[in-house]
Design a protein around this motif. Structure first.
Motif, PDB file in Angstrom:
ATOM      1  N   THR A   8       0.840  -1.189   0.000  1.00 19.51           N
ATOM      2  CA  THR A   8       0.000   0.000   0.000  1.00 19.51           C
ATOM      3  C   THR A   8       0.875   1.237   0.000  1.00 19.51           C
ATOM      4  O   THR A   8       1.588   1.502   0.968  1.00 19.51           O
ATOM      5  N   PRO A   9       0.888   2.035  -1.080  1.00 19.38           N
ATOM      6  CA  PRO A   9       1.698   3.247  -1.106  1.00 19.38           C
ATOM      7  C   PRO A   9       1.087   4.308  -0.223  1.00 19.38           C
ATOM      8  O   PRO A   9      -0.097   4.243   0.128  1.00 19.38           O
ATOM      9  N   PRO A  10       1.869   5.301   0.175  1.00 17.99           N
ATOM     10  CA  PRO A  10       1.308   6.384   0.982  1.00 17.99           C
ATOM     11  C   PRO A  10       0.137   7.035   0.272  1.00 17.99           C
ATOM     12  O   PRO A  10       0.167   7.253  -0.938  1.00 17.99           O
ATOM     13  N   GLU A  11      -0.911   7.339   1.016  1.00 14.01           N
ATOM     14  CA  GLU A  11      -2.113   7.905   0.411  1.00 14.01           C
ATOM     15  C   GLU A  11      -1.847   9.265  -0.208  1.00 14.01           C
ATOM     16  O   GLU A  11      -2.549   9.702  -1.108  1.00 14.01           O
ATOM     17  N   ALA A  13       0.581  10.088  -2.074  1.00 12.74           N
ATOM     18  CA  ALA A  13       1.203  10.010  -3.390  1.00 12.74           C
ATOM     19  C   ALA A  13       0.135   9.940  -4.469  1.00 12.74           C
ATOM     20  O   ALA A  13      -0.680   9.029  -4.463  1.00 12.74           O
ATOM     21  N   ARG A  18       3.312   7.451  -8.975  1.00 13.06           N
ATOM     22  CA  ARG A  18       3.699   6.078  -8.701  1.00 13.06           C
ATOM     23  C   ARG A  18       4.486   5.462  -9.846  1.00 13.06           C
ATOM     24  O   ARG A  18       5.125   4.445  -9.679  1.00 13.06           O
ATOM     25  N   GLY A  23       8.536   9.543  -7.763  1.00 11.30           N
ATOM     26  CA  GLY A  23       7.409   9.005  -7.017  1.00 11.30           C
ATOM     27  C   GLY A  23       7.697   7.621  -6.461  1.00 11.30           C
ATOM     28  O   GLY A  23       7.378   7.317  -5.306  1.00 11.30           O
ATOM     29  N   LEU A  24       8.301   6.758  -7.295  1.00  7.25           N
ATOM     30  CA  LEU A  24       8.650   5.420  -6.825  1.00  7.25           C
ATOM     31  C   LEU A  24       9.671   5.471  -5.690  1.00  7.25           C
ATOM     32  O   LEU A  24       9.573   4.740  -4.700  1.00  7.25           O
ATOM     33  N   GLU A  26      10.251   7.926  -3.529  1.00  8.59           N
ATOM     34  CA  GLU A  26       9.650   8.427  -2.293  1.00  8.59           C
ATOM     35  C   GLU A  26       8.732   7.384  -1.665  1.00  8.59           C
ATOM     36  O   GLU A  26       8.682   7.237  -0.439  1.00  8.59           O
ATOM     37  N   THR A  27       8.008   6.651  -2.495  1.00  6.29           N
ATOM     38  CA  THR A  27       7.147   5.586  -1.969  1.00  6.29           C
ATOM     39  C   THR A  27       7.977   4.515  -1.264  1.00  6.29           C
ATOM     40  O   THR A  27       7.623   4.035  -0.178  1.00  6.29           O
ATOM     41  N   CYS A  57      13.995   1.383  -9.054  1.00 10.09           N
ATOM     42  CA  CYS A  57      12.980   2.389  -9.413  1.00 10.09           C
ATOM     43  C   CYS A  57      13.111   2.782 -10.880  1.00 10.09           C
ATOM     44  O   CYS A  57      12.105   2.936 -11.588  1.00 10.09           O
TER      45      CYS A  57
END
Length: 684
Positions: A8-11, A13, A18, A23-24, A26-27, A57
C-alpha cells in the motif's frame, strides 16, 4: 504489521507519481522508514541499499513506459502476428440483423436497382383464416359467428426501381436478401415491383444568360425527376461523423454495402399522394439560370392538372423523360428569343446526371473502421538492472579485477544471488506485458495467463540457477490447474465486456469443456450478437448444414454443443453431445396451395394437430416458437437449466415452448420436418 501494508503506497502520493522515478523512490523510502526506521537510518545516495533501490525504481519506470505503449503496439508485438486483427470492427460488432421495418427497408434499398421501398404489415394473408369459438377450430371459410384471425409478423415489400437493372433480377435479389435476414417468427410475401406512372411537366421557363441550353434543360429535368421520385442518399462513415453522430448510433441497424442511411431522412421519403405545381415551380427555380416559370401543368398521360395531380397509389411516379423531351414539354426562352435544344443531347446529359447521383458500393474503409496494425516492439526484452550499478559492486559484465580474493568473489556472488530474485520478478513482468494479447485471445487451447522468462546476460547466472530452465520456471510460475482457472476467469472477463455470462453452465461442464464453450462463443460473438433474432433461410437447403437461426446457434453454444448443423438427432447415442430443433409457427400457417385439398363449397376446416398440438388460443401461429429436444442424451439431462437457457435467449416478444421427445417420436418428427423443409426450398 499488516501484510497489506507492504503493497500500500502512501495515500498522499498521487497516481501519476507512482510510475515516475521520484514518485517510486519516495514511496519506497516511506516504506523503509515505516518498516526499518530503527535499524536503517542512512538513506543517502552513498548507501548501497539506496543505490540498489534507485536502480530498481529506474527499471520500474521502463516497465511503466512499455505498459503505456499504444494498444496497437502491444498487440502487434504478440507472438504469431498482430493479435489486434482478430478484434471486431464497428461494422462487425455494432450492427445487427434487421429488427424494425425501417431496418428491413434499408436492406431492400441497398439492393442495386432499388430506388425506394416500403414495408407493409399484412394482418390477413391469403388464404384468410377464421376461428370458430363454438368448437375452437380454425377454418378457411367465413361464417357470421367466426372471427377473423389477424396474424402478426407477415409483411409485404413494395419496391420502386431505378430502371437500370431488369426488374426480375431486382425482385430475385430482394427476395434473397430478405430470406437471408428474416427475423424469427416473421415471414414476407414475394416482393412487389410497383408499376411506373409516367409524369410530364409542361412549362415555359424564362432563363438568364446561359452558355449551354441543353445543359440547363437537362439540369431542370434532373431536378424535377428527383422531386417526383427522390433518390435516397447513402452516406459514408466520415460524413455521418461530421453530422454529429456517435459510432454506436451510426452503426445501429443492419450493415449495408452502399453506406449509411439516416432513419430521419427515410421518414421524408414516404410515398406521395400527389404532386403540387407550387412545389415543382420551387424546384425549377432552384436551378441556376432560371428566372421565371410560366404556364405550368402536370400530366400523367390521362389527366392534366394546373394545381395538383393525384398519384396512383398502386404505382410509383417517375418523370417520363422520353415523352417530355420528344414533345418539348419544357420550353426555354430569354425575352423573345426561344431555343430549340437538341433532344438527343438533353436526354444524354440527363442520363449522365442521374447516373452520377446513383449510389455506389463503398469501399470497406468508407463504411467501417479498419484495424491499423501497430509497431512491433521488443517489449519482453529485459536488461538486468545489475549492469547499471557502480563498477565497484563487481556485478557488471566487466566483473571484478583479476586479483580479487576468493572472499571478495564470494560476496559478489552472494549479492548477485540476492538481486536475482528482483531480476526474476522484473523479467517476468516485462514478459507479462509482452503477452498482453493472451488476455484478449479467444483460443480454446492451453493458453498460459502468467508469463515468465529467465533474466539473460547475467554473469554466473548458470551457476546460481542450476538446472532451472524456461520450462521448469513456467511450471513454477503457473501450474496447469492454475492456468485453467485463470483462463476461465479471463474468458469471463471478456464475456462481461459484452454483457454476457454463462451462469449455471459451470455445474454441468468440466473446466476444459467450459473453456472451450466460452472461447467458441467469443470467437463467433459478432454473428451470435448481431444475428440473435435472425431466422434460418428456408429458401436454401438446411439439412446437414449450418443454415439455422441465430437463436439455435446461441443456445447450442451456451450448452456447449459443437455440431450446430440441422441434422438427425434420433440416431444419436446417449453419450453424444446432443442438439435440438426449432420450429417457427408462422411458417406453418395455411398457404394458397392448401385450398386445393377442398372442393368448392365445402366447409374448409383447418386442423393444426399435426404440428401444433397443445398450442392454446385462436391464433397458434403469431409470435410462437417450439424447441424440440431429445430426452435420452445424458449431457442434456438437466432440463430445468436447459429450458431456462432457451427462454433467456429467446427474444422477449416471442413465446416459446420446449418439447422433449423420445427416439421413436423424434424420428417421426424429423421425417416430417425434413420433408416440409424440402418442400419450402422447392417453393422458393
Amino acid at each position: 504489521m499488516n501484510p497489506a501494508e507492504s503493497i500500500t503506497p502512501p495515500e498522499a502520493a498521487p497516481p501519476a507519481a507512482r510510475v515516475s522515478f521520484d514518485g517510486l523512490r519516495e514511496t519506497a523510502l516511506a516504506g523503509i522508514r515505516r518498516w526499518a526506521g530503527d535499524t536503517w537510518t542512512d538513506h543517502n545516495a552513498h548507501d548501497p541499499g539506496i543505490t540498489i533501490l534507485e536502480q530498481l525504481c529506474y527499471t520500474l519506470t521502463d516497465l511503466a513506459y512499455r505498459i503505456e505503449f499504444d494498444i496497437r503496439d502491444l498487440l502487434a508485438s504478440a507472438e504469431g502476428g498482430d493479435a489486434g486483427a482478430s478484434l471486431f470492427t464497428p461494422a462487425e460488432i455494432l450492427t445487427c440483423n434487421p429488427v424494425t421495418s425501417i431496418d428491413r427497408r434499408k436492406v431492400v434499398i441497398d439492393v442495386p436497382g432499388v430506388k425506394n421501398a416500403w414495408i407493409e404489415a399484412i394482418e390477413q394473408p391469403e388464404p384468410l383464416l377464421f376461428h370458430d369459438p363454438s368448437d375452437d377450430t380454425l377454418y378457411l371459410g367465413a361464417l357470421s359467428h367466426r372471427n377473423p384471425v389477424l396474424l402478426q409478423g407477415v409483411y409485404r415489400v413494395l419496391i420502386a426501381t431505378e430502371g437500370t437493372v431488369p426488374e426480375p433480377d431486382v425482385a430475385r435479389e430482394v427476395a434473397v436478401r430478405l430470406h437471408a435476414c428474416r427475423s424469427l417468427g416473421e415471414d414476407a410475401e414475394e416482393p412487389v415491383i410497383l408499376g411506373r406512372q409516367g409524369i410530364v411537366v409542361q412549362a415555359e421557363i424564362e432563363v438568364g444568360e446561359v452558355d449551354n441550353p441543353e445543359s440547363v434543360l437537362a439540369e431542370i429535368y434532373d431536378a424535377i425527376a428527383n422531386h417526383i421520385s427522390p433518390r435516397i442518399r447513402f452516406h459514408t462513415l466520415s460524413e455521418m461523423l461530421l453530422r454529429g453522430g456517435s459510432i454506436d448510433e451510426i452503426f445501429e441497424g443492419p450493415a449495408l454495402d452502399h453506406g449509411f442511411l439516416d432513419a430521419e431522412e427515410l421518414a421524408d421519403f414516404d410515398r406521395k399522394p400527389g404532386l403540387r405545381t407550387s412545389d415543382v415551380i420551387q424546384v425549377i427555380m432552384g436551378v441556376k439560370g432560371v428566372r421565371a416559370v410560366y404556364d405550368i401543368q402536370l400530366s400523367d398521360g390521362v389527366r392534366e392538372e394546373e394545381w395538383y395531380l393525384t398519384l396512383d397509389a398502386t404505382r410509383t411516379p417517375v418523370l417520363d423523360i422520353a415523352r417530355s423531351v420528344s414533345n418539348r414539354a419544357i420550353r426555354l426562352r430569354r425575352g423573345r428569343l426561344t431555343w430549340d435544344p437538341d433532344a438527343a443531347v438533353v436526354t444524354k446529359r440527363f442520363a449522365e446526371r442521374q447516373s452520377a447521383s446513383a449510389p455506389r458500393r463503398l469501399a470497406r474503409s468508407e463504411r467501417d473502421r479498419i484495424w491499423v496494425a501497430g509497431t512491433r516492439r521488443a517489449i519482453a526484452q529485459y536488461h538486468s538492472f545489475q549492469h547499471h550499478l557502480p563498477r565497484v559492486y563487481g556485478l557488471s559484465l566487466v566483473g571484478l579485477e583479476p586479483g580479487a580474493t576468493p572472499e571478495r568473489r564470494a560476496k559478489v556472488r552472494q549479492l548477485r544471488g540476492y538481486l536475482m530474485f528482483f531480476d526474476q520478478i522484473l523479467a517476468n513482468s516485462f514478459s507479462q506485458v509482452a503477452t498482453a494479447s493472451r488476455f484478449l485471445s479467444v483460443d480454446a487451447g492451453p493458453v498460459s495467463t502468467y508469463s515468465s522468462q529467465l533474466p539473460g546476460g547475467i554473469p554466473d547466472s548458470a551457476e546460481l540457477l542450476g538446472d532451472l530452465d524456461a520450462g521448469r520456471l513456467q511450471e513454477m510460475t503457473e501450474d496447469s490447474a492454475m492456468a485453467l482457472s485463470r483462463r476461465d476467469r479471463a474468458l469471463n472477463h471478456l464475456l462481461a465486456r459484452y454483457a454476457e455470462e454463462f451462469g449455471d453452465f459451470a455445474r454441468v461442464r468440466d473446466m476444459r469443456a467450459r473453456i472451450e464453450a466460452k472461447a467458441t462463443y467469443l470467437r463467433e460473438y459478432s454473428d451470435l450478437s448481431a444475428g440473435r433474432g435472425r431466422a434460418f433461410d428456408y429458401s436454401r437447403p438446411s439439412w446437414n448444414l449450418e443454415n439455422i437461426s441465430g437463436l439455435e446457434r446461441r443456445v447450442a453454444r451456451r450448452l456447449g454443443v459443437r455440431d450446430v448443423r440441422r441434422r438427425h438427432l434420433a440416431v444419436l447415442l446417449k453419450e453424444d453431445e446432443g442438439g435440438f430443433h426449432l420450429l417457427e409457427h408462422i411458417l406453418l400457417r395455411p398457404r394458397k396451395e392448401d385450398l386445393d385439398q377442398w372442393q368448392e363449397g365445402e366447409d374448409r376446416q383447418w386442423r393444426t394437430e399435426s404440428f401444433l398440438a397443445g398450442v392454446a388460443g385462436p391464433d397458434p401461429y403469431s409470435l410462437w416458437l417450439t424447441a424440440v429436444f431429445p430426452d435420452w442424451i445424458d449431457r442434456l439431462g438437466e432440463r430445468e437449466f436447459i429450458e431456462k437457457v432457451v427462454r433467456d435467449e429467446t427474444p422477449a416478444h416471442l413465446r416459446i415452448r420446449v418439447v422433449w421427445l423420445g427416439v421413436p417420436e423424434m424420428a417421426a418428427f424429423e421425417s416430417a420436418f425434413r420433408d416440409w423443409l424440402d418442400s419450402r426450398v422447392a417453393e422458393a
